[in-house]
Design an enzyme around this catalytic site. Structure first.
Site, short mmCIF file in Angstrom:
data_model
loop_
_atom_site.label_atom_id
_atom_site.label_comp_id
_atom_site.label_asym_id
_atom_site.label_seq_id
_atom_site.Cartn_x
_atom_site.Cartn_y
_atom_site.Cartn_z
N GLU A 96 0.87 -1.50 -0.06
CA GLU A 96 0.20 -0.06 0.15
C GLU A 96 0.82 1.43 0.16
O GLU A 96 0.21 2.14 0.33
CB GLU A 96 -1.05 0.03 1.20
CG GLU A 96 -1.88 -1.14 1.23
CD GLU A 96 -2.91 -1.34 0.32
OE1 GLU A 96 -2.84 -0.57 -0.74
OE2 GLU A 96 -3.75 -2.02 0.29
N HIS A 115 -2.70 2.13 8.89
CA HIS A 115 -3.45 1.51 8.06
C HIS A 115 -3.86 0.14 8.75
O HIS A 115 -2.89 -0.57 8.88
CB HIS A 115 -3.16 1.30 6.65
CG HIS A 115 -4.05 0.35 6.04
ND1 HIS A 115 -5.46 0.19 5.71
CD2 HIS A 115 -3.69 -0.91 5.18
CE1 HIS A 115 -5.85 -0.81 5.23
NE2 HIS A 115 -4.74 -1.43 4.96
N HIS A 117 -6.82 -3.33 9.43
CA HIS A 117 -7.82 -4.14 9.17
C HIS A 117 -8.84 -4.32 10.62
O HIS A 117 -9.10 -5.41 10.88
CB HIS A 117 -7.83 -5.61 8.65
CG HIS A 117 -6.98 -5.64 7.25
ND1 HIS A 117 -6.39 -6.51 6.43
CD2 HIS A 117 -6.57 -4.51 6.45
CE1 HIS A 117 -5.90 -6.29 5.59
NE2 HIS A 117 -5.80 -4.87 5.47
N TYR A 140 -20.55 12.50 18.98
CA TYR A 140 -19.83 13.59 18.93
C TYR A 140 -18.23 13.44 18.53
O TYR A 140 -17.61 14.22 17.79
CB TYR A 140 -19.75 14.82 20.08
CG TYR A 140 -18.89 14.48 21.17
CD1 TYR A 140 -19.17 13.59 22.30
CD2 TYR A 140 -17.71 15.04 21.30
CE1 TYR A 140 -18.41 13.34 23.17
CE2 TYR A 140 -16.88 14.83 22.30
CZ TYR A 140 -17.30 14.06 23.20
OH TYR A 140 -16.38 13.73 24.38
N HIS A 182 -12.47 -3.69 3.24
CA HIS A 182 -10.88 -3.68 3.41
C HIS A 182 -10.69 -3.23 4.98
O HIS A 182 -10.41 -4.15 5.58
CB HIS A 182 -10.24 -2.61 2.58
CG HIS A 182 -8.74 -2.64 2.36
ND1 HIS A 182 -7.95 -2.51 1.27
CD2 HIS A 182 -7.81 -3.07 3.41
CE1 HIS A 182 -6.61 -2.83 1.59
NE2 HIS A 182 -6.77 -3.15 2.64
N TYR A 235 -8.84 21.78 21.99
CA TYR A 235 -8.82 20.73 22.80
C TYR A 235 -7.27 19.88 22.95
O TYR A 235 -7.39 19.17 22.13
CB TYR A 235 -9.81 19.72 22.43
CG TYR A 235 -10.09 18.51 23.48
CD1 TYR A 235 -11.02 18.95 24.58
CD2 TYR A 235 -9.78 17.26 23.38
CE1 TYR A 235 -11.10 17.75 25.53
CE2 TYR A 235 -10.01 16.39 24.22
CZ TYR A 235 -10.55 16.78 25.50
OH TYR A 235 -10.69 15.57 26.42
#
Ligand code: 13P
Length: 237
Positions: A96, A115, A117, A140, A182, A235
């Protein structure tokens, strides 16, 4: 931080993903922006190597090819690189590497990318309603990803430029997205920030799935989500 320390931090994070419940096996990939002697680039996990077997020298460095200025506001599918990046490593980079590369090339706010799964993200990303609408403003904390919803990038075969193009589009004004059939990805100002957002996204996906089982959630208004986005902008500890 030295380059070896950066490599170790990537390996440590990748190994921690299973314990955080957001990954398993050698699925997923992790990267961190890393400049070398003036050269813009990033360090990324190697392809298909279990993280517990990953040594410092297995992490791959890749250069970042500056985006084509003619492709700043491109139609889908036209974000192709003008040249191939330089690859430095004894292993093949993550399959990827294209979306890692393209996010670094187009998003100055991306210093690290995770990334995975993650199971609830991956499950939701198989549903037609999620692929169409993403995760809506049911809570939220959805705003943590940068907007009123969390998009789902349309499916394309793993490791392809088409998948990278889909991810880049889904990440417009966002710091995280689902990936159809994915998984998910998150970017951050550091490895820790990208990991924290990935963990939060999996919690949101699990909680949203639970609300769907209970009959479906009420949604927060656009005005309220704008208020939350405004509060998140300041924040911090
Ligand atoms: P790599 O092992 O090549 O990084 O691939 C894992 C993956 O999750 C593909 O999407």
């Amino acid at each position: 931080m030295t380059e070896d320390q950066a490599r170790q931090a990537i390996i440590d994070l990748a190994r921690s993903m299973t314990g955080h419940g957001i990954n398993h096996g050698s699925a997923g990939n992790v990267s961190m922006r890393w400049h070398r002697g003036g050269g813009d680039g990033f360090l990324v996990t190697p392809s298909a190597l279990p993280y517990d077997q990953c040594a410092l020298d297995d992490i791959v460095w890749m250069s970042i090819v500056a985006p084509d200025p003619a492709a700043v506001a491109p139609p889908p599918g036209s974000l192709r690189m003008p040249a191939e990046p330089v690859i430095d490593g004894r292993r093949r980079p993550s399959s990827e590497w294209r979306f890692h590369h393209d996010l670094y090339a187009h998003r100055s706010d991306a210093q690290a990318i995770v990334h995975t799964h993650a199971p609830h993200c991956a499950a939701l990303a198989c549903l037609p309603r999620i692929q169409r609408d993403g995760i809506p403003a049911f809570h939220y904390m959805v705003a943590l990803a940068g907007g009123h919803d969390i998009r789902c990038a349309p499916y394309a075969t793993f490791g392809t430029q088409a998948l990278s193009d889909n991810v880049l589009a889904a990440m417009t004004d966002r710091r995280a997205c689902l990936m159809a059939h994915h998984g998910m990805l998150a970017i951050g100002a550091s490895l820790d920030a990208a990991l924290a957002l990935a963990i939060e996204l999996e919690w949101l996906a699990r909680t949203y799935a639970q609300t769907l089982q209970l009959g479906g959630p009420a949604l927060l208004s656009a005005q309220e989500m704008d208020r939350v986005l405004e509060k998140f902008s300041s924040y911090r500890p």
